[in-house]
Design a protein around this motif. Sequence first.
Motif, PDB file in Angstrom:
ATOM      1  N   LYS A 486       0.792  -1.376  -0.237  1.00 60.51           N
ATOM      2  CA  LYS A 486      -0.106  -0.082   0.076  1.00 60.51           C
ATOM      3  C   LYS A 486       0.952   1.316  -0.114  1.00 60.51           C
ATOM      4  N   PRO A 487       0.587   2.260  -0.814  1.00 61.02           N
ATOM      5  CA  PRO A 487       1.404   3.445  -0.996  1.00 61.02           C
ATOM      6  C   PRO A 487       0.600   4.332   0.273  1.00 61.02           C
ATOM      7  N   THR A 488       1.461   4.873   0.997  1.00 61.30           N
ATOM      8  CA  THR A 488       1.041   6.099   1.871  1.00 61.30           C
ATOM      9  C   THR A 488       1.129   7.366   1.684  1.00 61.30           C
ATOM     10  N   SER A 489       2.121   7.745   0.456  1.00 58.13           N
ATOM     11  CA  SER A 489       2.200   9.099   0.202  1.00 58.13           C
ATOM     12  C   SER A 489       2.945   9.201  -1.303  1.00 58.13           C
ATOM     13  N   VAL A 490       2.741  10.152  -1.978  1.00 57.63           N
ATOM     14  CA  VAL A 490       3.375  10.320  -3.248  1.00 57.63           C
ATOM     15  C   VAL A 490       3.687  11.857  -3.330  1.00 57.63           C
ATOM     16  N   ALA A 491       5.048  12.163  -3.690  1.00 56.23           N
ATOM     17  CA  ALA A 491       5.515  13.396  -3.895  1.00 56.23           C
ATOM     18  C   ALA A 491       5.957  13.584  -5.473  1.00 56.23           C
ATOM     19  N   VAL A 492       6.124  14.755  -5.881  1.00 57.75           N
ATOM     20  CA  VAL A 492       6.936  14.820  -7.319  1.00 57.75           C
ATOM     21  C   VAL A 492       7.842  15.720  -7.384  1.00 57.75           C
ATOM     22  N   SER A 493       8.948  15.431  -8.258  1.00 55.50           N
ATOM     23  CA  SER A 493      10.153  16.219  -8.186  1.00 55.50           C
ATOM     24  C   SER A 493       9.814  17.697  -8.782  1.00 55.50           C
ATOM     25  N   ARG A 494      10.576  18.517  -8.597  1.00 57.06           N
ATOM     26  CA  ARG A 494      10.355  20.078  -9.236  1.00 57.06           C
ATOM     27  C   ARG A 494      10.390  20.026 -10.752  1.00 57.06           C
ATOM     28  N   ASP A 495      11.094  19.137 -11.380  1.00 56.28           N
ATOM     29  CA  ASP A 495      11.302  18.969 -12.991  1.00 56.28           C
ATOM     30  C   ASP A 495      10.293  18.157 -13.565  1.00 56.28           C
ATOM     31  N   SER A 496       9.396  17.590 -12.882  1.00 57.46           N
ATOM     32  CA  SER A 496       8.235  16.963 -13.214  1.00 57.46           C
ATOM     33  C   SER A 496       8.632  15.612 -13.666  1.00 57.46           C
ATOM     34  N   ARG A 497       9.705  15.149 -13.422  1.00 57.54           N
ATOM     35  CA  ARG A 497      10.280  14.034 -14.206  1.00 57.54           C
ATOM     36  C   ARG A 497      10.084  12.564 -13.311  1.00 57.54           C
ATOM     37  N   TYR A 498       9.914  12.691 -11.895  1.00 55.66           N
ATOM     38  CA  TYR A 498       9.896  11.732 -11.028  1.00 55.66           C
ATOM     39  C   TYR A 498       9.044  11.982  -9.972  1.00 55.66           C
ATOM     40  N   MET A 499       8.328  10.883  -9.365  1.00 53.06           N
ATOM     41  CA  MET A 499       7.424  10.726  -8.319  1.00 53.06           C
ATOM     42  C   MET A 499       8.203   9.859  -7.289  1.00 53.06           C
ATOM     43  N   LEU A 500       7.761  10.083  -5.907  1.00 55.08           N
ATOM     44  CA  LEU A 500       8.529   9.486  -5.053  1.00 55.08           C
ATOM     45  C   LEU A 500       7.397   8.614  -3.970  1.00 55.08           C
ATOM     46  N   VAL A 501       7.520   7.691  -3.984  1.00 57.39           N
ATOM     47  CA  VAL A 501       6.257   6.809  -3.353  1.00 57.39           C
ATOM     48  C   VAL A 501       6.563   6.010  -2.089  1.00 57.39           C
ATOM     49  N   ASN A 502       6.065   6.399  -1.201  1.00 56.12           N
ATOM     50  CA  ASN A 502       6.244   5.625   0.339  1.00 56.12           C
ATOM     51  C   ASN A 502       5.630   4.417   0.207  1.00 56.12           C
ATOM     52  N   LEU A 503       6.049   3.293   0.445  1.00 63.29           N
ATOM     53  CA  LEU A 503       5.227   1.970   0.547  1.00 63.29           C
ATOM     54  C   LEU A 503       5.274   1.510   2.155  1.00 63.29           C
ATOM     55  N   SER A 504       3.980   0.869   2.437  1.00 65.01           N
ATOM     56  CA  SER A 504       3.805   0.431   3.748  1.00 65.01           C
ATOM     57  C   SER A 504       4.874  -0.665   4.275  1.00 65.01           C
ATOM     58  N   GLU A 505       5.321  -1.192   3.072  1.00 61.85           N
ATOM     59  CA  GLU A 505       6.286  -2.209   3.702  1.00 61.85           C
ATOM     60  C   GLU A 505       7.676  -2.092   3.999  1.00 61.85           C
ATOM     61  N   GLY A 506       7.699  -0.531   4.229  1.00 68.06           N
ATOM     62  CA  GLY A 506       9.060  -0.024   4.470  1.00 68.06           C
ATOM     63  C   GLY A 506       9.853   0.333   3.367  1.00 68.06           C
ATOM     64  N   GLN A 507       9.602   0.491   2.302  1.00 68.04           N
ATOM     65  CA  GLN A 507      10.244   0.977   1.143  1.00 68.04           C
ATOM     66  C   GLN A 507       9.887   2.134   0.330  1.00 68.04           C
ATOM     67  N   ILE A 508      10.802   3.028  -0.086  1.00 68.82           N
ATOM     68  CA  ILE A 508      10.513   4.338  -0.851  1.00 68.82           C
ATOM     69  C   ILE A 508      10.796   3.949  -2.394  1.00 68.82           C
ATOM     70  N   GLN A 509      10.007   4.227  -3.342  1.00 69.22           N
ATOM     71  CA  GLN A 509      10.498   3.904  -4.634  1.00 69.22           C
ATOM     72  C   GLN A 509      10.386   5.311  -5.493  1.00 69.22           C
ATOM     73  N   LEU A 510      11.626   5.437  -6.120  1.00 67.86           N
ATOM     74  CA  LEU A 510      11.857   6.644  -7.062  1.00 67.86           C
ATOM     75  C   LEU A 510      11.436   6.173  -8.562  1.00 67.86           C
ATOM     76  N   ILE A 511      10.074   6.793  -9.050  1.00 68.64           N
ATOM     77  CA  ILE A 511       9.587   6.302 -10.427  1.00 68.64           C
ATOM     78  C   ILE A 511       9.732   7.194 -11.409  1.00 68.64           C
ATOM     79  N   ASP A 512      10.270   6.949 -12.599  1.00 69.01           N
ATOM     80  CA  ASP A 512      10.036   7.927 -13.835  1.00 69.01           C
ATOM     81  C   ASP A 512       8.635   8.106 -14.048  1.00 69.01           C
ATOM     82  N   ILE A 513       8.221   9.189 -14.186  1.00 70.70           N
ATOM     83  CA  ILE A 513       6.831   9.297 -14.676  1.00 70.70           C
ATOM     84  C   ILE A 513       6.405   9.130 -15.953  1.00 70.70           C
ATOM     85  N   ASP A 514       7.499   9.302 -16.892  1.00 69.57           N
ATOM     86  CA  ASP A 514       7.105   9.102 -18.346  1.00 69.57           C
ATOM     87  C   ASP A 514       7.247   7.659 -18.607  1.00 69.57           C
ATOM     88  N   THR A 515       8.149   7.180 -18.293  1.00 72.31           N
ATOM     89  CA  THR A 515       8.553   5.414 -18.602  1.00 72.31           C
ATOM     90  C   THR A 515       7.883   4.767 -17.658  1.00 72.31           C
TER      91      THR A 515
END
Length: 635
Positions: A486-515
């Motif tokens: 389960k994701p608990t939060s999402v943030a986006v970078s100032r250049d609109s390229r990446y999102m940062l997703v906190n997961l309840s399993e104790g991991q944070i993922q950096l995801i490319d928004i375009d790909t």
Amino acid sequence: MRLDGVSQTNGFSTPNGSASSQSRKPLSHSLNGQPVFASNGDSQTNGSVKSPNSLPSYFGHNREEVTRLLIQSLYDLGYSGAAELLSKESGYQLESEAVAMFRSAVLDGRWSDAELILVPSFLTESGHENPPRNKLVLAENANKNEMLFYLRQQKFLELLEARDLGDALMVLRTELTPLNYDIGRLHALSRLVAYAFFFVFMIADLVVFSCVLRNIYTNKRDGMGLSALLERGYYQNYPVGFFYPATWMDTHVTEFISPSVMIPDHRLAILLDQIKRNQINQCLYHNTASCPSLYSDHMCDRADFPLRPGVELSQHADEVWYCEFSHDGTKLATASRDHCVIIYDTSTFSVLHKLREHEEGVAHASWSPDDTKLITCSQDRGARVWSVETGRCLLTISHHRQPVTAAAWAADGESFVTASLDLSSQLCHWSLRGQVIHMWPGGFRVQDCAITSDGRRLVAADVQGKIHVYNLSTHEEEYCIPLKSKPTSVAVSRDSRYMLVNLSEGQIQLIDIDTTDVVRRFQGQKQGSFVIRSTFGGAAENFVVSGSEDSRVYVWHKENGMLVETLEGHLSGCVNAISWNPTNAGMFASAGDDRSVRIWTRERDAPRTPAAEKQRAVSSNGFTRTSALRSTSSF
């Protein structure tokens, strides 16, 4: 940070302004005029000059490659005379004779001459170790029909701009179509002819037509015109997007010519940029927007990083669930379980406003792009828009039937989106007057949302383990990413390229928004039971920062994924949210269950306020956490 350069260069230098200001002509790097060309790998002795092949390597690097890169860079810098002198003295030419002739033919629009050079280059001749001078050395992936298609397409477009529609149509039928390359694009070119007929003969608006066609193959950002055929895709700024998708010209002509005879544009500058990027990636505490100097190796001092919990804000009477700096960095908003939102002045951290109209805990706050308004989201199922200047409530959103979890402003500040745990209306787009612009179909609950800085996309975190990405203009879903927890939060970078997703399993993922690719994973913080929000941090967003259920703050290097620091400052419970001051790289805030907000600064510039001098306030332990917003178990 250690001094990266010195006040003066080694040896002697020419004062600024005394160097030649002659700009580089399009063909200057082709040796301007009628030089004597050397085959790839060969050179001339030029009288008393030694053959370069007989000289040692340059500190282990290929001497020819280094010299030719220097020649190209001197042209880039505008030092044509120095480039020609280096070419003459070294015996190395920047480009082979065939490349220079091919470039000249393309830029001059001599398409037949360009094809006479290109086509024979695909023919192999036995017994020749080196290609003849009038042949291009092609890359392994070179495709004759594709290269011919690019050339003839450019010819077609120029005829259209000249309003020579008959000849343009003839090129389309007799030169482009027989290549049998990219039928979809051929159909688009055919539609463009019809479009041209409409402009020229139906409405006779020749000025508009000429502008449209020029946009097709001229990159307006740097005014390169026809040289774009050789240098990069020239459809990316075409205003009528249904004719020419941007991806069509991602592959350009130079990619099919061997770099041994046609060096990619600005190659030395690209290599230097890679060096700087590598130094930044290796520097754990790089917290400045400026690039490192080339004069010396780069390393930032840990003492220049905000590691000191300098100020403790303890005005809240219960857990602090959220904090966020204004875009100009002059204010900080904090939201708490005590139903209250506090706005601070960051120069003194004195209280500007206490917003008290919510009836239950406040989980989120969002500043408008101009920082004049603030949206607050509460468990009382409402969202409120406040005037930052007066502290007065301007608008109340009471549409949702479940807690409002987050809000995000459109880039123009004229509308906003609210997110809710309400299955029937989890996402709503509102005007500043409280009118519904769009309501997305129900079916899932949203824990958090964010709008990219460019205003193009809305990102929503579904509590069932999905990330939904919408086109904010059309309100259509572009894609959905399934997650393992389960994701608990999402943030986006100032250049609109990446999102940062906190997961309840104790991991944070950096995801490319375009790909949609997971670029990096960050681990180490404790998370599993409660909502924790991470953010991008640092002057150039070089860091990822997150709270944790173990009362600590975790800082990772965004590029290499290394855990930089684990900071202790909160007394107990979760650190729920982090916000980095966007205008002061040496300051960030953390909000915790211990009822406090910590302001982290560098030792040398920690604010000296009464709050900073007080002894830490002791927080009671064991707060009851049954909120649907706080506990992930209620998802």
